[in-house]
Design a protein around this motif. Structure first.
Motif, PDB file in Angstrom:
ATOM      1  N   ARG A 253      24.215  25.466  -3.086  1.00 57.36           N
ATOM      2  CA  ARG A 253      23.460  24.329  -2.534  1.00 57.36           C
ATOM      3  C   ARG A 253      22.017  24.727  -2.250  1.00 57.36           C
ATOM      4  NH1 ARG A 253      26.409  20.097   0.076  1.00 57.36           N
ATOM      5  NH2 ARG A 253      24.904  20.060   1.780  1.00 57.36           N
TER       6      ARG A 253
ATOM      7  N   ASN B 298      20.225  24.955  -5.650  1.00 56.00           N
ATOM      8  CA  ASN B 298      19.978  23.672  -6.301  1.00 56.00           C
ATOM      9  C   ASN B 298      19.041  22.799  -5.481  1.00 56.00           C
ATOM     10  OD1 ASN B 298      21.645  24.364  -8.405  1.00 56.00           O
ATOM     11  ND2 ASN B 298      23.465  23.447  -7.483  1.00 56.00           N
ATOM     12  N   SER B 299      19.060  22.965  -4.149  1.00 49.28           N
ATOM     13  CA  SER B 299      18.155  22.160  -3.318  1.00 49.28           C
ATOM     14  C   SER B 299      16.702  22.544  -3.558  1.00 49.28           C
ATOM     15  CB  SER B 299      18.505  22.335  -1.841  1.00 49.28           C
ATOM     16  OG  SER B 299      19.827  21.886  -1.574  1.00 49.28           O
TER      17      SER B 299
ATOM     18  N   SER C 104      13.356  17.452  -7.958  1.00 45.56           N
ATOM     19  CA  SER C 104      14.187  16.282  -8.235  1.00 45.56           C
ATOM     20  C   SER C 104      13.783  15.659  -9.566  1.00 45.56           C
ATOM     21  CB  SER C 104      14.044  15.249  -7.113  1.00 45.56           C
ATOM     22  OG  SER C 104      14.718  14.054  -7.452  1.00 45.56           O
TER      23      SER C 104
ATOM     24  N   GLN D 134      22.579  13.268  -8.083  1.00 41.70           N
ATOM     25  CA  GLN D 134      22.736  14.582  -7.478  1.00 41.70           C
ATOM     26  C   GLN D 134      24.088  14.652  -6.780  1.00 41.70           C
ATOM     27  OE1 GLN D 134      19.982  15.576  -4.355  1.00 41.70           O
ATOM     28  NE2 GLN D 134      20.085  17.768  -4.823  1.00 41.70           N
TER      29      GLN D 134
ATOM     30  N   ASP E 152      26.774  15.459  -4.158  1.00 40.69           N
ATOM     31  CA  ASP E 152      26.675  15.612  -2.705  1.00 40.69           C
ATOM     32  C   ASP E 152      27.197  16.948  -2.233  1.00 40.69           C
ATOM     33  OD1 ASP E 152      25.549  13.105  -2.077  1.00 40.69           O
ATOM     34  OD2 ASP E 152      27.479  12.167  -2.483  1.00 40.69           O
TER      35      ASP E 152
ATOM     36  N   GLN F 283      24.712  19.849  -4.884  1.00 42.67           N
ATOM     37  CA  GLN F 283      23.301  19.480  -4.956  1.00 42.67           C
ATOM     38  C   GLN F 283      22.726  19.653  -6.375  1.00 42.67           C
ATOM     39  OE1 GLN F 283      21.668  18.141  -2.202  1.00 42.67           O
ATOM     40  NE2 GLN F 283      23.743  18.207  -1.350  1.00 42.67           N
ATOM     41  N   GLU F 284      23.561  19.688  -7.389  1.00 43.98           N
ATOM     42  CA  GLU F 284      23.087  19.795  -8.768  1.00 43.98           C
ATOM     43  C   GLU F 284      22.894  18.395  -9.352  1.00 43.98           C
ATOM     44  OE1 GLU F 284      21.410  20.951 -10.943  1.00 43.98           O
ATOM     45  OE2 GLU F 284      22.517  22.716 -11.644  1.00 43.98           O
ATOM     46  N   TRP F 285      22.009  18.286 -10.301  1.00 43.72           N
ATOM     47  CA  TRP F 285      21.672  16.986 -10.901  1.00 43.72           C
ATOM     48  C   TRP F 285      22.397  16.849 -12.236  1.00 43.72           C
ATOM     49  CZ3 TRP F 285      18.825  13.147  -8.650  1.00 43.72           C
ATOM     50  CH2 TRP F 285      18.143  13.499  -7.467  1.00 43.72           C
TER      51      TRP F 285
END
Length: 1546
Positions: free
Chosen positions: A1161, A1164-1165, A1169, A1197, A1199, A1202-1204
């Motif tokens: 997380r 990826n955060s 975006s 993304q 939850d 946190q990957e798109w």
């Protein structure tokens, strides 16, 4: 040797060379290398490396040429002599008024030339007739004995040859002087100025002898005895005079039946024959036969007088006298010659004529002059048709196929070769071929690429073309290489410096010849059928010339330089029979043939092909070139270029010559200068003192040729002021003219002082090697005691290469020294680098190291690497001391030995002590292994291990302890092998032994401390059935259940036993039930087409820390390459059998999974975006499951991680559902209750069933008498879910969270109480409304504020649905987005952090729990609404609803059509169909009904007691000490009454 009848025997093959790429790189070097071998044969063949394939560069469409015509039997020297002889006889008889017809004897044409030659060799006609040796003549002509062939040959000789031979001997010429042709006149036809393009192309005379041959080659019937009787001249042969009377010898006249009339109509007889009658005085009198007296002699006399009237002028009166008696009387008996107008009395001729002959008559002098005339120069005439390559190839292939009556590629080369030599030796068969020879490449284009060629080529083709265009083997390049002599000639000499092209067909030949100036030649066959070559070495060149002149002197008498005209062949078998060494070869496409200086060569083509040839000269050619000039001078042959000019031109620039060339030119120049001094001295002695300088190189060659020997002058020449048209070389100063010496003067190019200067420059260049050699010698021998550096030696070697010094012994020593030094440096570098890198390299022995040190010290150059070698040697000596100390100790430890061995291996040197240490360590290790194997407490080792130990012991070095252990081990192995053999017989014997016997054998064998396979097999055979039954009893009656794998193993073993076992059926049923439970659990958890196994889904995901790892494992899962999650947990197949191991691994995996997802997380955060306007696909680092980078609208993304991801690539939550809202639906603006939660497929790996379903599976698992790894994992997952649920409930029940829940309820009630929905123009549909809630809310706190608006909303909704509910819903939701506001709760950090942690842990669970949804609502309400995600979800739903609407319309259309069809059916048929459907639908299988009832029972009546039994009473349940927080929840029943919203399913 008669090759035409005996067949052709191929000569031996010439040398064939196949150079490597390194050798092939320099053509002149390679030719010089093979010259000692190849020169002995005259020719050789070179096969280039297979990859050397130059492209064919000729423009095929524009290539047009006119070939030469070759008549094969005119090429061979002996055959041509025979044909010339036949031409002479034919001409002789033609002048007599007859046509020659060659008779056939024994079905072959009579060889008149051989017959004449054999008669002369046997002593002549009279001697043969006297000794009656005609049978011997027939035998020498290879006729079979008998059949009276000798008499027949005699008759033919008397009839055809004998008159001609008598005429040739001059017996009939009395006081008649014939004109003789001196040598000057003979040579006038042949000694024309030499021009290479005229070789082989001497034009035949307009009156070619070939036209005569067509007449005498027609077969003539053999005269019979009756013909001989009717012709008295065949019997007596008494008349040998010239004239028409010779027709009486049985030879066919031109017109045997018709008689000619003159202008007055006088008819004369064809021939007048005379009889001899002896007179009284012994003389022979010639009288007319009686039958000839009837002819009108007066008429013939009138004809003669008429001829005289035509010449009755006064100026010819004196000429009417007889040339024999010089009398003019009896003019009626005077005969006029039609050739020279001389007069002869018919009675003065020898023999006399009886009367004046009619027709054309020639005197003996004219006939003799005509027959003695030298034959015209033989050559090839040009064809009249012009060909292209294609048309010539079609003609050539058609000719060969028709000739041999088979496809061209199937004709053997041996057959073509034999047929060729048969044809050239035949006088009977005329085969004519065409040969495109000596075609100028400068005009038509070379077959090799040239550097300045233009064409539309790709870059790759241009590179290839340039590579071949600059290759030394390119025939356009080889003559002008730097080390080629011809590069110093400026003129483009066609055929020597510029290649010639050759287009051949079958039988087309090139005759015996040597190259101009005795140069080298090289021929390359570009493509086509082979070319057959014959070669004679230069040492045998004069021998070949001598043999050919001896066998065919007639040709060389008339044409002295015949071999220089390339028009004469001679059978190689004939040459070999006279001692001439001949070799042959077949040159195939892509091969070179090289001829050496003065090597005669010839050959022919096997078929259609294309070749290219050129000359070249190297330094070793120069002496041969000088000798060739002297040879040309004797033959009075023109030179192609001046040899003196070439030498002087090279001497003028000695710095451009390599050393070998400079040495060779210096030798030639020295000889030339000495000869020039001698000749000029002779000129002074003659009294010629006048001289003037002349630039001979500026004069044309024909203006500076010696008029005597035709050589081209350069250094000097003698000329005359009064005779300016000619000059002579100084070797023929007496042949210039008759003028006085004072009028003659010397024309010179250099003075005698200038020539030594040129010679000195050459000497300096040639001796530059000596100064270099002195430096090298001093450096190699270290004369001054001081060594030079390695770089200085390298500089000397580079100097030799740059100045092109020859490969001498000194240079080789220098190269060897450098190679030795480089080898030493390489060894030192390898030794030092191996020590530093500690890698295994090829080690030096200690002796080699010492030798290397000595070698480096003995080298003539100083090397700093010697200190490295000394350092290694010191290390070796220190190591030897330590090793010897260890070897001297009584019991060194293995650790010490291993450390010493490792240290010795790192030295990079083989030390003798290393081997001793290795032996000692092997002994110690082997003794330890033996002790461990024979120890009483140790597990028994197998017989194989003991045997291997024994074999290993034989390889171990001998010692007292080793020998003792080896003996004990040998005794034990012998006893064990004996018992093994007994057990083997018991197992293999067909008669089975009793259990008592087997038990006795086993009991005795158990005393041996060795594991015996056959004894063990006996035990297994004895106890297998009992053990299996015992195992089954233990399973059925034991306190625990076995694992599924064990049970399956028992079933497999039971099936293999040849005993019928009732327990086997029960076990198979249990295994089937276990598999059924596993399948049911798989359907409950696994998604459709899931890549995961059930066990992987139930276990924690321990590799969640790396996003790249997760993505790669996802791809590998699709390909079936990834390892399972159980392996990542560290669970082997054996660990899966141990519940404790599974629990421990599961607990550890939970922690790893949590830590990994937190790290993921954070990673990826930090990524940008994809929805941001400044973010592009290039800057984003997220990767979707499709392998591409998500960017722009449509990206979601996860939850959890946190990957798109692309919204189109994954399953997303749907805002618009299919269920209608209930009365208790939440308000629209309660956005925190909308179903917007998204978990990616990498985080949500299963269907995530509800806890009730999982507990039902656990109940079914309790009934199984089998342990499954999936069951234990399911229990761990259930425990984890229950623990989390307890902690979540505890936190949700806290005071702070309860207050927050109350606030949220108040906000919700306020939203329900507000009349916001009435202000909206339309209402949201039931499906969308229910989906926004995230599912049914029947178990959530009920809110009754929306009851009064129920009817109005329903009506409006129905209207909206009727219009377009899906589209309307989307528009309504989009219009609500601006009204959404938040956050509606204020969450403190102390509250938010535990909630987020619980949310994280709950999302990791593969179980659906209501507490997870409650926590998610609180977290959603504590933050602003995620409008971007809502818009993304709405955008993603639009195409889905469009597709759904299209499907609905299509379905409605099909229903309407079906309804129309149904209405048209009869009601009776419809009623029967409905009844049949009703009957079918009422039937339910008992098994299915029982299963349905059982399932409902399990799902409905799950009690606390049942749950407790799952967790405590079941042997598959968890241990009490591992339950953890679970003990605080005594009952699971209340969980069954909690609802949970529907989540998306992948």
């Amino acid at each position: 040797m008669d090759s035409g009848t005996d067949g052709f025997l191929p000569p031996p093959e010439c040398p064939v060379f196949e150079p490597t790429w390194a050798e092939f790189r320099d053509p002149l070097d390679y030719i010089a290398k093979i010259r000692p071998i190849a020169e002995k044969s005259g020719i050789c063949k070179i096969r280039p490396p297979p990859d050397w394939q130059p492209p064919f560069a000729v423009e095929v469409d524009n290539f047009r040429f006119t070939p030469r015509i070759q008549r094969l039997n005119e090429l061979e020297a002996e055959t041509r002599v025979k044909l010339n002889y036949l031409d002479q006889i034919a001409k002789f008889w033609e002048f007599q008024g007859s046509s020659l017809k060659i008779p056939n004897v024994e079905r072959r044409i009579l060889d008149l030339y051989s017959l004449s030659k054999i008669v002369v060799e046997e002593g002549g006609y009279e001697a043969i007739c006297k000794d009656r040796r005609w049978a011997r003549v027939a035998q020498r002509l290879k006729y079979p004995p008998g059949k009276n062939i000798g008499s027949l040959l005699r008759s033919h000789y008397e009839r055809i040859i004998y008159p001609y031979e008598m005429f040739q001997s001059g017996a009939n010429l009395v006081q008649c002087n014939t004109h003789s042709f001196d040598s000057e006149e003979k040579d006038r036809e042949y000694n024309k100025p030499h021009s290479i393009p005229l070789r082989q192309s001497l034009q035949p005379s307009k009156f070619s002898s070939y036209s005569h041959r067509a007449k005498w080659r027609q077969a003539d019937p053999v005269p019979t005895e009756e013909d001989i009787k009717k012709n008295p001249e065949l019997k007596k042969l008494q008349i040998y005079g010239a004239g028409p009377k010779m027709m009486g010898l049985g030879l066919m006249a031109k017109d045997k039946t018709l008689q000619k009339k003159d202008k007055e109509g006088i008819i004369c007889p064809h021939a007048i024959t005379m009889k001899e009658e002896p007179s009284g005085d012994g003389k022979v009198m010639f009288t007319l036969p009686k039958e000839d007296l009837n002819y009108n002699l007066e008429s013939c006399t009138k004809m003669t007088m008429q001829l005289r009237k035509n010449h009755c002028s006064a100026q010819f009166i004196d000429s009417y006298v007889c040339r024999m008696c010089f009398q003019g009387d009896e003019d009626d008996k005077l005969l006029l010659c039609d050739g020279c107008d001389d007069n002869y009395h018919i009675f003065c001729l020898s023999p006399p004529l009886p009367e004046i002959p009619r027709g054309v008559w020639r005197c003996p002098k004219c006939i003799m002059a005509e027959c003695k005339r030298p034959p015209e120069a033989f050559g090839f005439e040009q064809a009249t048709q012009e060909y292209t390559l294609q048309s010539f190839g079609e003609m050539a292939d058609s000719f060969k196929a028709d000739y041999f009556n088979m496809p061209v590629h199937m004709v053997p080369t041996e057959l073509v070769e034999k047929e060729f030599w048969r044809l050239v030796s035949s006088i009977e068969e005329d085969v004519t071929v065409e040969y495109g020879a000596d075609i100028h490449s400068k005009e038509f284009g070379s077959g090799f690429p040239v550097a300045n060629s233009k064409g539309n080529l790709s870059p790759e083709e241009e590179v290839i073309q340039m590579e071949y265009a600059t290759s030394g083997w390119n025939l356009n390049v080889m003559p002008v290489l730097d080390r080629s002599v011809l590069c110093h000639i400026n003129a483009d000499i066609s055929g020597m410096k510029v290649p010639w092209l050759y287009v051949g067909m079958v039988f087309s030949a090139f005759c015996w010849h040597i190259e101009d100036h005795w140069s080298y030649s090289i021929n390359y066959l570009h493509w086509g059928e082979p070319k057959t070559w014959y070669g004679v070495p230069s040492l045998a060149a004069e021998h070949l010339e001598e043999v050919m002149k001896r066998l065919t002197p007639e040709l060389f008498d008339s044409q002295p330089d015949l071999l220089h005209q390339l028009v004469t062949l001679m059978n190689p078998n004939t040459l070999m029979s006279h001692g001439v060494p001949v070799v042959r070869t077949n040159q195939c496409a892509g091969e070179f043939v090289i001829t050496f200086p003065r090597a005669y060569h010839s050959g022919f083509n096997q078929g259609y092909n294309f070749a290219e040839a050129v000359n070249f000269c190297t330094a070793d050619w120069l002496p041969a070139g000088r000798q060739c000039i002297e040879h040309y001078r004797r033959l009075r042959r023109y030179c192609v270029f001046s040899h003196e000019e070439l030498i002087c031109k090279m001497a003028a620039f000695p710095e451009k010559l390599d050393l070998s060339m400079a040495v060779a030119v210096h030798k030639e120049m020295f000889i030339m200068v000495q000869e020039e001094r001698r000749l000029r001295k002779a000129l002074l002695e003659k009294g010629i003192t006048e001289a003037e300088r002349e630039a001979f190189e500026l004069l044309p060659d024909d203006e500076r040729q010696c008029i005597k020997c035709k050589t081209t002058c350069f250094l000097s020449a003698l000329a005359c002021y009064d005779c300016p048209d000619g000059l002579v070389c100084l070797s023929h100063i007496n042949d210039l003219c008759k003028c006085s010496s004072s009028r003659q003067y010397l024309r010179y190019r250099y003075t005698l002082d200038e020539l030594p200067n040129m010679l000195h420059k050459l000497k300096v260049r040639a001796e530059s090697f000596d100064s270099w050699a002195n430096k090298v010698r001093v450096a190699l021998e270290v004369e001054d005691g001081q060594k030079c550096s390695f770089e200085e030696l390298r500089a000397l070697e580079s100097e030799a290469r740059e100045r092109r010094f020859p490969n001498s012994e000194l240079l080789q020593r220098l190269k060897n020294c450098l190679n030795e030094a480089e080898a030493c440096v390489s060894q030192v570098l390898r030794l030092v680098s191996g020590q530093k890198a500690r890698v295994e390299t090829l080690q030096l022995t200690l002796t080699e190291l010492q030798v290397l040190l000595e070698q480096m010290g003995s080298l003539p150059c100083a090397m700093h690497q010697i200190w490295d070698v000394k350092g290694v040697l010191e290390q070796v000596e220190a190591y030897q001391a330590d090793a010897r100390k260890a070897l001297a100790s009584l019991s060194p430890s293995l650790g010490l030995l291993r450390s010493l061995l490792e240290r010795g291996q790192q030295l990079g040197v083989e030390v003798p002590e290393v081997h001793q240490l290795q032996q000692l360590m092997e002994q110690t290790q082997w003794l330890d292994e033996v002790k461990q194997a024979l120890a009483p407490s140790a597990q028994r080792g197998s017989l194989v291990i003991m045997q291997e130990l024994l074999v290993t012991g034989t390889k171990v070095a001998s010692s007292p302890s080793v020998d003792k252990a080896r003996a004990e081990l040998q005794e034990l192995v012998t006893i064990a092998e004996c018992w093994e053999e007994k057990a083997h017989f018991c197992l293999k014997d067909r008669q089975k032994h009793s259990p008592a016997t087997l038990e006795a054998i086993i009991r005795e064998a158990e005393n041996i401390p060795v594991y015996l396979p056959n004894i063990q097999a006996l035990k297994d055979a004895l106890t297998k059935a009992q053990a299996w039954i015992a195992d089954v009893d233990e399973i059925q009656n034991g306190d625990h259940y076995p694992c599924l794998d064990d049970l399956e193993g028992l079933v497999a073993v039971g099936r293999d036993l040849p005993v019928g076992l009732e327990e086997l059926r029960q076990l198979e049923l249990q295994v089937l039930t276990a598999h059924s439970w596993r399948e049911k659990a798989s359907k409950t958890f696994l998604k459709k087409n899931s890549f995961y196994t059930l066990l992987e889904v139930l276990c924690p995901c321990v590799d969640a820390s790396s996003d790249g790892n997760r993505q790669s494992r996802w791809m590998e899962k699709e390909l079936g390459l990834c390892i399972s999650d159980t392996e990542l947990l560290g669970l082997s197949a054996q660990n899966l059998r141990d519940p404790g191991s599974v629990i421990v691994a599961f607990k550890e995996g939970e922690q790893k999974e949590k830590e990994g997802i937190l790290q993921l997380r954070r990673t990826n955060s930090a990524k940008p975006s994809p929805l941001a306007s400044s973010t592009t696909a290039a800057s984003a680092t997220s990767t979707c499951v499709c392998g591409q980078v998500p960017a722009g609208v449509g990206a979601l993304q996860c939850d959890l991680c946190q990957e798109w991801f692309h919204g189109r690539c994954v399953s997303v939550p749907r805002l618009l559902g299919s269920q209608r809202p209930s009365l208790t639906s939440s308000p629209l603006l309660a956005w925190w209750e909308w179903d917007t939660k998204f978990l990616c497929p990498l985080c949500m790996r299963s269907r995530r069933p509800r806890l009730e379903t999982i507990l039902a599976l656990l109940v079914a698992l309790q009934r199984l008498p089998v342990r499954l790894p999936e069951g234990e994992a399911l229990q761990c997952l259930t425990e984890r879910a229950i623990c989390w649920q307890g902690r979540a409930r505890q936190f949700l029940a806290s005071e702070d969270v309860t207050a927050l829940m109350g606030q949220l309820a108040e906000v919700r009630q306020q939203l329900q109480a507000e009349p916001r929905l009435e202000e909206l123009p339309t209402q949201l549909s039931a499906s969308a409304f229910d989906s926004l809630r995230g599912g049914s809310s029947k178990d959530m706190p009920k809110v009754q504020g929306l009851l009064e608006n129920r009817d109005r909303m329903t009506c409006l909704e129905e209207v909206a649905l009727a219009q377009d509910p899906s589209k309307r819903d989307l528009e309504l939701l989009s219009s609500l987005l601006p009204q959404l506001s938040g956050p509606v709760l204020e969450l403190s950090e102390e509250t938010r952090a535990p909630l987020e942690e619980l949310m994280l842990e709950g999302d990791l669970l593969e179980v659906t729990l209501d507490e997870n949804y409650s926590i998610w609502q609180l977290l959603q309400a504590g933050q602003p609404p995620d409008l971007k995600r809502i818009r993304t979800l709405l955008e993603l739903e639009k195409p889905e609803h469009q597709r759904s609407r299209t499907r609905v319309r299509a379905l409605e259309k099909r229903q309407r059509q079906q309804r129309k069809v149904d209405l048209g059916r009869k009601s009776k048929d419809l009623q029967e169909e409905l009844e049949a459907k009703k009957a079918r639908s009422s039937g339910v299988k008992p098994e299915e009904q029982e299963f349905v009832e059982e399932t409902e029972h399990e799902n409905t009546f799950l009690t606390l007691k049942g749950c407790s039994s799952i967790l405590k009473g079941n042997p598959n349940s968890l241990q009490q000490n591992d339950l953890g927080p679970m003990t605080s929840f005594p009952s699971l029943t209340p969980l069954l009454h909690l609802s949970y919203p529907q989540h998306q399913v992948l």
